[in-house]
Design an enzyme around this catalytic site. Structure first.
Site, PDB file in Angstrom:
ATOM      1  N   ARG A  40       0.857  -1.193   0.000  1.00  0.00           N
ATOM      2  CA  ARG A  40       0.000   0.000   0.000  1.00  0.00           C
ATOM      3  C   ARG A  40       0.887   1.234   0.000  1.00  0.00           C
ATOM      4  O   ARG A  40       1.600   1.503   0.963  1.00  0.00           O
ATOM      5  CB  ARG A  40      -0.900  -0.008   1.235  1.00  0.00           C
ATOM      6  CG  ARG A  40      -1.885   1.140   1.342  1.00  0.00           C
ATOM      7  CD  ARG A  40      -2.701   0.979   2.614  1.00  0.00           C
ATOM      8  NE  ARG A  40      -3.713   2.007   2.747  1.00  0.00           N
ATOM      9  CZ  ARG A  40      -3.514   3.195   3.313  1.00  0.00           C
ATOM     10  NH1 ARG A  40      -2.306   3.497   3.796  1.00  0.00           N
ATOM     11  NH2 ARG A  40      -4.493   4.073   3.409  1.00  0.00           N
ATOM     12  N   SER A 109     -12.889  -4.051   0.565  1.00  0.00           N
ATOM     13  CA  SER A 109     -13.227  -3.307   1.777  1.00  0.00           C
ATOM     14  C   SER A 109     -14.727  -3.076   1.840  1.00  0.00           C
ATOM     15  O   SER A 109     -15.333  -2.594   0.885  1.00  0.00           O
ATOM     16  CB  SER A 109     -12.507  -1.956   1.802  1.00  0.00           C
ATOM     17  OG  SER A 109     -11.122  -2.118   2.000  1.00  0.00           O
ATOM     18  N   LYS A 139      -6.733   6.878   9.909  1.00  0.00           N
ATOM     19  CA  LYS A 139      -8.017   7.210   9.296  1.00  0.00           C
ATOM     20  C   LYS A 139      -8.992   7.596  10.404  1.00  0.00           C
ATOM     21  O   LYS A 139      -9.896   6.830  10.762  1.00  0.00           O
ATOM     22  CB  LYS A 139      -8.556   6.032   8.484  1.00  0.00           C
ATOM     23  CG  LYS A 139      -7.765   5.732   7.222  1.00  0.00           C
ATOM     24  CD  LYS A 139      -8.458   4.675   6.366  1.00  0.00           C
ATOM     25  CE  LYS A 139      -7.722   4.440   5.066  1.00  0.00           C
ATOM     26  NZ  LYS A 139      -8.404   3.455   4.209  1.00  0.00           N
TER      27      LYS A 139
END
Length: 215
Positions: A40, A109, A139
């Site tokens: 990522r 997700s 987040k």
């Protein structure tokens, strides 16, 4: 599911660290017992991402661990990764399956929504992820997936369930008690210098659990 990798265990997600630091930490996580790795990297030029991901793929092959590329099925196809993980705006599982083939691992997700998970399964996802399970600085505005949602998903969905968001060695056992088969972790693996020991501690939690449908 047509791939040969059991979707169970510690799912390490790469941090936004410099390449060599990240690679050494990833190797420590793999040696410590991580069973999947997700590459990522959000704000790096494509050519650099491809080179970095290919380097991690070589490392993953050495440890027999699948490499999943976050958000980018085209990059996964380019380097021959084992699969892709898709978020809300990253395309659908069916299109990724057509591109990557029947043996690819495709994760989706689903945030805090069971209906999204059902849609993902119908589209051919191999696993679904819910979270954030706990508050996380990465987040802070993420939707929160409750223990009740994780328990329902683990019981009712025909694919493995992954939990993500704020999971650490102190709360991981409580998350596993919901029946999820994978724990996705960034911070408690990579925000310190003891990555290998942290990975081993997570792996031990799975080693103490009975066999499941993922095995």
């Amino acid at each position: 599911m047509q791939n040969n990798h059991p979707l169970r265990g510690l799912y390490a997600i790469t941090p936004e660290h410099p390449r060599e630091t990240m690679r050494s930490q990833v190797e420590a996580a793999l040696a410590g017992g991580a069973r999947l790795l997700q590459y990522r990297r959000k704000s790096t030029p494509q050519a650099q991402r491809a080179d970095e991901a290919a380097s991690l793929l070589t490392l993953c092959r050495r440890y027999g661990v699948p490499l999943i590329v976050n958000d980018d099925a085209a990059l996964a196809s380019l380097i021959g990764a084992d699969g892709v993980h898709l978020g809300r705006d990253d395309g659908d599982a069916a299109a990724a399956r057509r591109l990557l083939g029947p043996r690819a691992i495709i994760g989706v997700s689903c945030y805090d929504r069971f209906d999204l998970a059902c849609d993902a399964v119908r589209a051919g996802a191999d696993y679904v992820a819910f979270g954030s399970v706990f508050a996380t600085g990465r987040k802070p505005d993420a939707a929160r997936a409750t223990p009740a949602l994780l328990t329902r998903a683990a019981a009712e969905l025909p694919v493995p369930v992954c939990a993500i968001g704020g999971i650490d060695r102190h709360n991981a056992a409580d998350v596993l008690a919901t029946g999820v088969l994978m724990l996705a972790v960034i911070g408690d693996l990579f925000d310190h210098d003891a990555t290998g020991a942290a990975a081993a501690a997570f792996a031990a939690l799975f080693d103490s659990r009975p066999a499941s449908r993922a095995d």
